[in-house]
Design a protein around this motif. Structure first.
Motif: not given
Length: 370
Positions: A235-264
């Motif tokens: 369901s989080g793939v929609a984050a990419g679509e959210a970035c597109n909406a921000v771009t279309v509306l003249g905002g600046e999309p900033v991606g919060a990366l999902r980073i881990s060294d603990a996830d198995p």
């Protein structure tokens, strides 16, 4: 669908008796119900939908997810208190959300005709460069907010909740605890229960900027994401679509990366494949991806390697995180993702906070707007 009488049943129904009430927040009431065959069941009621259950009440429960022992919440859900129904709704609004489900609700939309904000939304043309932090998990919200306010405590931050996870904003204990730190919550799509309601993410973003007066917005799905172990079935793939909406509306999309060294799971170590898919393949208008410094040589090298294949439209910024770790340690809400706390998932929360810091530094000065 088969012939009449052969339709597959999709809900595990049970009747129970309320034996105890638990915690309550925003629009949620925990309770315990005794159910024949299941024993004591942990349940949750949304008072705006079903009223407030009391000890001794009979409750009609949806126990489908509870019986599967799904992670988020682990609740049976109260569908009705049949012997003590709540009064009919009396509030304004003609937007129907959770449409054509048994619990569809009517709310007043910020973009709805004949409302005080309709003309504002109808006339709003863009976001005037407003930075918008986009995350694929609800758990990133408090860390991103901390990153913004630790950088500039005077900024107004709005949260826009999409409908990839929980539809009821009141389900989130995080939102209840962060209320005093947010300019407001906008629920979009089929999600409902925010301070403002909007039909689409686009009008939700415009409402954050032009109605709530936000300097920065944070967008994510509600709690309870859905994943399948496949690159696209999340369901989080929609984050990419959210970035597109921000771009279309003249905002600046900033991606919060999902980073881990603990996830198995290998696919989530370093930069999660979900971030690489949503931001690298779905966000076609480009997004600034924020990587935090101070990850350590091994994880830092892995993150750098994972981001090396990003398309040219995506800019990667390595952000200084001085003071952010201390700020995260003072979080007003517990920081937890996938059942792991801040110390265990330090990199994940540091990445979200770094995205918040970057967004705070990109807020246009009054003379720059327009």
């Amino acid at each position: 669908m088969g012939e009449r009488g052969t339709t597959q049943q999709r809900i595990r129904w049970r009747r129970g008796t309320v034996t105890a009430l638990g915690r309550a927040w925003r629009d949620a009431q925990e309770l315990t119900a005794e159910v024949d065959g299941d024993g004591e069941v942990r349940a949750l009621a949304h008072p705006s939908l079903v009223g407030v259950p009391e000890v001794g009440d009979t409750v009609l429960l949806n126990t489908t997810a509870w019986a599967q022992r799904l992670g988020t919440g682990g609740y049976a859900l109260v569908v009705a208190v049949p012997d003590r129904l709540p009064p009919d709704p009396s509030g304004p609004g003609h937007l129907v959300k959770a449409r054509y489900t048994p619990l569809q609700v009517s709310v007043q939309g910020v973009d709805e005709q004949d409302t005080e904000h309709h003309r504002t939304i109808a006339d709003a043309e863009d976001l005037a460069g407003m930075p918008v932090v986009v995350a694929d998990l609800h758990s990133a919200l408090p860390a991103a907010l901390i990153g913004v306010l630790a950088t500039d405590p005077d900024l107004r931050v709005a949260y826009v909740m999409t409908d990839g996870g929980a539809l009821v904003a009141g389900f989130s204990r995080t939102l209840s605890s962060l209320a005093s730190s947010l300019a407001g919550v906008v629920t979009v799509g089929q999600a409902f229960g925010g301070d403002l309601e909007a039909v689409t993410l686009h009008t939700g973003l415009l409402a954050a900027k032009h109605v709530l007066g936000a300097d920065v917005a944070i967008v994510s799905q509600g709690p309870g994401n859905l994943g399948t172990g496949t690159p696209w079935g999340f369901s989080g793939v929609a984050a990419g679509e959210a970035c597109n909406a921000v771009t279309v509306l003249g905002g600046e999309p900033v991606g919060a990366l999902r980073i881990s060294d603990a996830d198995p799971r290998p696919r989530h170590r370093g930069v999660s494949h979900h971030s690489l898919t949503a931001f690298g393949r779905v966000a076609l208008g480009g997004v600034t991806l924020i990587a935090p410094r101070g990850l350590g040589s091994e994880l830092g090298s892995q993150v750098e390697e994972d981001l090396a294949g990003q398309p040219e439209r995506n800019r990667v910024v390595w952000m200084d995180v001085d003071g952010l770790e201390e700020a995260l340690g003072l979080s007003p809400v517990p920081l937890s993702t996938m059942g792991r706390s801040f110390p265990e998932e330090r990199a994940y929360f540091l990445a979200a906070a770094a995205a918040g810091r970057y967004a705070a530094l990109q807020v246009p000065l009054p003379d720059d707007e327009g």
